[in-house]
Design an enzyme around this catalytic site. Structure first.
Site, short mmCIF file in Angstrom:
data_model
loop_
_atom_site.label_atom_id
_atom_site.label_comp_id
_atom_site.label_asym_id
_atom_site.label_seq_id
_atom_site.Cartn_x
_atom_site.Cartn_y
_atom_site.Cartn_z
N TYR A 71 0.83 -1.21 0.00
CA TYR A 71 0.00 0.00 0.00
C TYR A 71 0.86 1.26 0.00
CZ TYR A 71 -3.77 3.16 1.51
OH TYR A 71 -4.68 4.19 1.61
N LYS B 99 1.03 4.09 -2.95
CA LYS B 99 0.64 5.48 -2.67
C LYS B 99 1.81 6.44 -2.86
CE LYS B 99 -3.72 4.97 -1.65
NZ LYS B 99 -4.75 5.54 -2.56
#
Length: 249
Positions: free
Chosen positions: A155, A159
């Site tokens: 993640y 991002k």
């Protein structure tokens, strides 16, 4: 203030719930024609119907942003219905957390495919429409997590990658009056977040590190989206805006 969004076509991915749904309703409230995009047609049609019930104009489309074929098909549908796109909000995201020593190839690929490849696919498909009209706004939704978090290598990497994608697209598309920016929210009170079994711990940590001592609401993030999507934001591009109550760690 008139944001200049009336009549514009705003495409919002991950719009069936949470921040995405709030964005869809808010953009419709500003007079934009909204494309509600998520994976399940029934839920996107429900959001589109809610917009229409309030006098707005919307269409629901279903497809995975992680599939270049799905993205091409959906953008063809949007072009056929509305003719063009003025605003793209890459909001769709997932997480699948694990320590790096236990993270599988499938966990890594699934999160990176949705959170990073998805925005690339959508921007690649929609940018030609914006270039042709010499105007556009692309807003990528990252996270303050891009600074690093435990057990979220997939993640965090995706991002963080959005920041590089944003800056590269801003350079490429700027000559065509297309701005590209990133919003990095902190913890936001959505149904999905509140249902997490570790929600109480997340909230305690956020409150200890935020300067503004309240939970962020979806509207807090959407207000930043509206600003960056507006006609008045044409000299802001390649930038990152934190909406985290001052929390960076």
């Amino acid at each position: 203030m008139d944001l200049g969004l009336a009549g514009q076509v705003a495409v919002i991915t991950g719009a069936a719930g949470g921040i995405g749904k709030t964005a869809a309703l808010s953009f419709a409230g500003e007079g934009a024609r909204v494309v509600v995009w998520d994976q399940d047609m029934q839920t996107v049609e429900q959001v589109a119907a809610e917009i229409k019930d309030h006098g707005g104009e919307a269409m629901g489309v279903a497809g995975s942003v992680a599939s270049s074929a799905d993205v091409a098909r959906v953008v063809d549908q949007i072009r056929a219905h509305f003719g063009t796109v003025h605003v793209l909000i890459n909001n769709a995201a997932i997480n699948d957390d694990a320590p790096v020593t236990a993270m599988t190839d499938a966990q890594w690929d699934r999160v990176v495919d949705v959170n990073l490849k998805g925005p690339f696919y959508c921007a690649r498909a929609i940018a030609p429409l914006m270039i042709a009209q010499n105007y556009g706004r692309i807003i990528n939704i990252s996270s303050r997590s891009h600074l690093g978090e435990l057990n979220r290598a997939n993640y965090v990497s995706a991002k963080a990658g959005l920041l590089g994608l944003t800056r590269s697209l801003a350079m490429e598309l700027g000559p065509h009056q297309v701005t590209v920016n990133t919003i990095a929210p902190g913890m936001v009170s959505t149904e999905r977040v509140r249902s997490n079994p570790n929600y109480a711990d997340f909230l305690e940590r956020a409150m200890a590190r935020q300067h503004i001592k309240r939970e962020a609401q979806p509207d807090d993030i959407v207000n930043a989206m509206l600003m960056l999507a507006s006609a008045t934001s044409g000299f802001i591009t390649g930038d990152l805006i934190y909406v985290s109550g001052g929390r960076l760690t």
